[in-house]
Each structure stands twice: as C-alpha cells, then as structure tokens.
Design an enzyme around this catalytic site. Sequence first.
Site, short mmCIF file in Angstrom:
data_model
loop_
_atom_site.label_atom_id
_atom_site.label_comp_id
_atom_site.label_asym_id
_atom_site.label_seq_id
_atom_site.Cartn_x
_atom_site.Cartn_y
_atom_site.Cartn_z
N GLY A 150 -0.82 -0.75 6.59
CA GLY A 150 0.02 -1.20 5.47
C GLY A 150 1.48 -0.99 5.80
O GLY A 150 1.85 0.04 6.35
N ARG B 167 17.62 1.08 19.32
CA ARG B 167 19.00 1.40 19.72
C ARG B 167 19.09 2.72 20.47
O ARG B 167 19.86 2.85 21.43
CB ARG B 167 19.91 1.40 18.48
CG ARG B 167 20.04 -0.03 17.94
CD ARG B 167 21.24 -0.24 17.08
NE ARG B 167 21.34 -1.67 16.74
CZ ARG B 167 22.00 -2.12 15.70
NH1 ARG B 167 22.63 -1.30 14.89
NH2 ARG B 167 22.06 -3.42 15.47
N ARG C 271 -4.17 -5.66 10.35
CA ARG C 271 -5.31 -4.76 10.59
C ARG C 271 -6.16 -5.44 11.66
O ARG C 271 -6.35 -6.65 11.63
CB ARG C 271 -6.04 -4.51 9.28
CG ARG C 271 -5.13 -3.75 8.29
CD ARG C 271 -5.86 -3.02 7.20
NE ARG C 271 -4.99 -2.03 6.57
CZ ARG C 271 -4.33 -2.21 5.41
NH1 ARG C 271 -4.48 -3.32 4.74
NH2 ARG C 271 -3.57 -1.26 4.92
N ASP D 63 -2.75 6.90 9.26
CA ASP D 63 -3.89 7.57 9.88
C ASP D 63 -4.70 6.66 10.82
O ASP D 63 -4.98 7.02 11.97
CB ASP D 63 -4.74 8.07 8.69
CG ASP D 63 -6.03 8.67 9.09
OD1 ASP D 63 -6.00 9.84 9.49
OD2 ASP D 63 -7.05 7.98 9.01
N THR E 187 3.74 5.16 5.92
CA THR E 187 2.81 4.75 4.87
C THR E 187 3.33 5.27 3.53
O THR E 187 3.80 6.42 3.46
CB THR E 187 1.38 5.27 5.10
OG1 THR E 187 0.64 5.16 3.87
CG2 THR E 187 1.32 6.73 5.55
N ASP F 263 1.59 6.14 1.18
CA ASP F 263 0.59 7.04 0.57
C ASP F 263 0.89 8.54 0.75
O ASP F 263 0.37 9.36 0.01
CB ASP F 263 -0.81 6.75 1.16
CG ASP F 263 -1.25 5.32 0.92
OD1 ASP F 263 -0.70 4.69 -0.01
OD2 ASP F 263 -2.13 4.82 1.64
N ASP G 127 -0.26 10.48 3.04
CA ASP G 127 -1.58 11.10 3.19
C ASP G 127 -1.83 11.68 4.58
O ASP G 127 -2.98 11.84 4.99
CB ASP G 127 -2.67 10.09 2.83
CG ASP G 127 -2.62 8.84 3.70
OD1 ASP G 127 -1.65 8.68 4.48
OD2 ASP G 127 -3.53 8.01 3.60
N ARG H 24 3.03 3.52 -28.56
CA ARG H 24 1.83 3.23 -27.76
C ARG H 24 1.63 4.23 -26.63
O ARG H 24 2.57 4.91 -26.21
CB ARG H 24 1.96 1.84 -27.10
CG ARG H 24 1.63 0.72 -28.03
CD ARG H 24 1.86 -0.60 -27.34
NE ARG H 24 1.45 -1.69 -28.22
CZ ARG H 24 1.91 -2.93 -28.16
NH1 ARG H 24 2.80 -3.25 -27.24
NH2 ARG H 24 1.47 -3.84 -28.99
N ARG I 159 -4.34 5.15 -2.10
CA ARG I 159 -5.72 5.31 -1.59
C ARG I 159 -6.33 6.58 -2.15
O ARG I 159 -6.37 6.77 -3.33
CB ARG I 159 -5.73 5.33 -0.06
CG ARG I 159 -5.47 3.98 0.55
CD ARG I 159 -5.73 4.07 2.03
NE ARG I 159 -5.05 2.98 2.71
CZ ARG I 159 -5.66 2.11 3.50
NH1 ARG I 159 -6.94 2.19 3.71
NH2 ARG I 159 -4.99 1.16 4.08
N ALA J 6 5.79 12.09 -17.17
CA ALA J 6 4.50 11.60 -17.71
C ALA J 6 3.77 12.71 -18.48
O ALA J 6 3.88 13.88 -18.13
CB ALA J 6 3.63 11.12 -16.55
N GLN K 225 5.19 -1.62 -5.26
CA GLN K 225 5.41 -0.27 -4.72
C GLN K 225 5.62 -0.28 -3.21
O GLN K 225 6.12 0.68 -2.64
CB GLN K 225 4.19 0.63 -4.99
CG GLN K 225 3.96 0.91 -6.45
CD GLN K 225 2.54 1.39 -6.72
OE1 GLN K 225 2.29 2.57 -6.74
NE2 GLN K 225 1.61 0.46 -6.94
N ARG K 226 5.17 -1.32 -2.54
CA ARG K 226 5.24 -1.33 -1.07
C ARG K 226 6.48 -2.02 -0.53
O ARG K 226 6.81 -1.86 0.65
CB ARG K 226 3.97 -1.95 -0.50
CG ARG K 226 3.27 -0.95 0.36
CD ARG K 226 1.93 -1.29 0.82
NE ARG K 226 1.72 -2.58 1.38
CZ ARG K 226 0.51 -3.04 1.64
NH1 ARG K 226 -0.55 -2.31 1.39
NH2 ARG K 226 0.35 -4.24 2.15
#
Length: 322
Positions: A11, A25, A72, A103, A126, A128, A130, A163, A172, A187, A253-254
């Site tokens: 990703g 460089r 991928r 990873d 990444t 993530d 992770d 609301r 992931r 939050a 987000q990416r």
Amino acid sequence: MRRIGILTSGGDAPGMNAAIRATVRYALSSGMEVYGIECGYDGMLKGNIFPMDTRSVSDTIQKGGTILKTARCPEFKEKEYRQKAYDVLQAFGIEGLVVIGGDGSFRGMKDLNDDFGVPCVGIPGTIDNDLAYTDFTLGFDTAVNTVLGAVNNIRDTMTAHNRACIIEVMGRKCGDIAVYAGLAGGAEIILVPEIPSDIDKVCKIIRQDKIKGKNSVIIILAEGVCSCNALKEEILNRMSDISIRTVKLGYIQRGGAPSMSDRVLAARCAVRAVELLKNGDCGGRVVGIKDNKIIDMDIAEALAIPRSFDKDLYNIATILGK
Ligand code: ADP
Ligand code: F6P
C-alpha cells in the site's frame, strides 16, 4: 557500492516520495547511481527499471502516492520468480536495493537477500504503523492528521443534530490510527482489534454521555474490529432510540501531502539506508526510529519482534473522552 535500485511496494503511504527523493539525491551526492524500479517487485520481474537523476525527483516532496508506483506481486513469494528478479537486477548492474514498504514488502526483500545475498535496506512505509521494530512508519502521521480533519467536520454536524457517529478508519490488524486519532480528536469511544470490544459497554457509554449532557458521541472504529455498518446494527439492536450515523473514511486516509514529521522521517531514514549500502555488503537490514533516534536492524530480527500495543495511550484516550 556503485549502483542501487529503489522501489515502493504494498500500500502506498504519504512520505514515500519524500523518501525516494532523499534516497536519490543522497546516493547521487555519495557518488552512487540510482535506478528506479516501477510497480514494486512486479516491475523488477518485468524489467521496468530506469536511471534516475536529481531532476527525476523534482517537485515530489509534497506529493502523496508514489512516483515509482506500487503493486502487489504474489509470485514474488516463490523462489523461481525471485531467481528471475535477481537475473534482472544482474542485467541492470544493480548491486543493492532500497525497498520502501510494509511487512510484506520486507519479507520479499528478506527472501531476496537470503536466496541471492543481494544487499537490501528497508524503509518503513505504511499508514498502518504496524511494524514493531520502529516507533513510527512513513505515512502514519499524515493519515492520522487526515482522520482528525474528518473527525472535526463530522463532530460539527453530529453536535448540531445530537447524534452519534461511528467513524471507521484503516490500519488492517493494527489499532494505532484509531488510538492516535481518537485521542487527538477527543473521541468518546475507541474500538481497536488489540482490545476485545464489548458492545453493551459501548451502549452504556452512549447513554451516560447523553445524561451527562454531551450532544454528540464520536466512536472511532479500527477496520480490524468489524465494519461500521455491522457495529451500527449491533448498537441499534440494543438501543433503538438513538440517532446514529456511520462514515467509512477509506482511501482519503492514504492520499494527500505528507506532514512535516513524515517528510523529516523520510529524509532521515533514506540517509541511513544509503549510508548502509554505501559501506558495502550490509546484508538485509531495515531502518526506523526509536526514541527519536534513527536505528537500523537485521531484517530477520526486526520481523521477529512481536507487535506491542500502547495500552497506556489507549487508557488515556478513554479517560479523556469521558
Ligand atoms: P505491505 O508491504 O504494505 O505489507 P503486502 O503485504 O501487500 O504489503 O506485500 C507487498 C508485496 O511484498 C507482495 O505483493 C509480495 O510481492 C511481497 N511479499 C509479501 N509477503 C511476502 C513473502 N512472505 N515472501 C516474499 N514476498 C512477499
Ligand atoms: O496497508 C495499508 C492499507 O491502506 C490498510 O490500512 C488497508 O486495510 C489496506 O491497505 C487496503 O488495501 P487495498 O489498497 O488493497 O484496498
């Protein structure tokens, strides 16, 4: 080392371009040549490889995505294909590699080093966050800031309507985006795969928040737990009298311009990666950041470290969201 190759894989993440630019460089300034490999291991197999110069990376530091493209490539898990990739590297005279990815991309790089001894250095890219051996990965900070922008906007409209809203974020199996965005965005509830979710407790918090006079409830849900629609259903099955909405933030987000932190991390990691390759056969290594210091580590050692979850940060976020 005279000539290195560079690729991005898995990703994409904001900051990958900043890392490519810095690698190109810094390597050129160290007297090395750099070849770009397009579309990760897929491009390596196909020989989609071209020489890069300082102008190849002009006007890229601020851009999301990756100018080298990414892909991928499941075939790379098989030795027969890695042999082909190695032959291609030999044909181009590429003696060492910089791999920017997560990873999976690092596992590919490790295999290539184990099989054929190609010196390789991995830069963690990444959103993530992770990878256990490093405190942060490229793209994580930017992604969290993007989530925060969305949380702020969603909070406005949720408050206007009294609301609750479930905001599903990426990651992931890792809850870091949810925890950092949840803490920084105030939050009320954060749900991550590392901590078992209790829907009854979620409903209780929503009820208590209403009683306490809160006029909106933001629930940050990591995608590794379940989908926002599944959670909404579970909540409505238990309490049908609330107004609740869902937002899956998805690919916004990416993308986007990398944050200052991601650009600086990219530059620091790239410089270490080039230094390692410049000094000859470095084996298979990864670079990262620990306690604000750039580190490098053997790839097998790094991949063997079990991921730990920052429970303290999660607890702080939970207390402050009350
Ligand atoms: P990420 O690097 O972001 O974790 P992936 O898990 O999709 O992304 O892996 C990216 C690519 O790395 C895969 O498409 C494949 O080419 C290669 N790869 C992943 N796992 C392995 C593995 N176990 N052995 C060899 N190559 C792998
Ligand atoms: O690994 C980065 C990531 O954006 C994850 O957060 C997400 O689950 C996944 O990639 C989505 O992958 P794809 O681009 O294949 O939809």
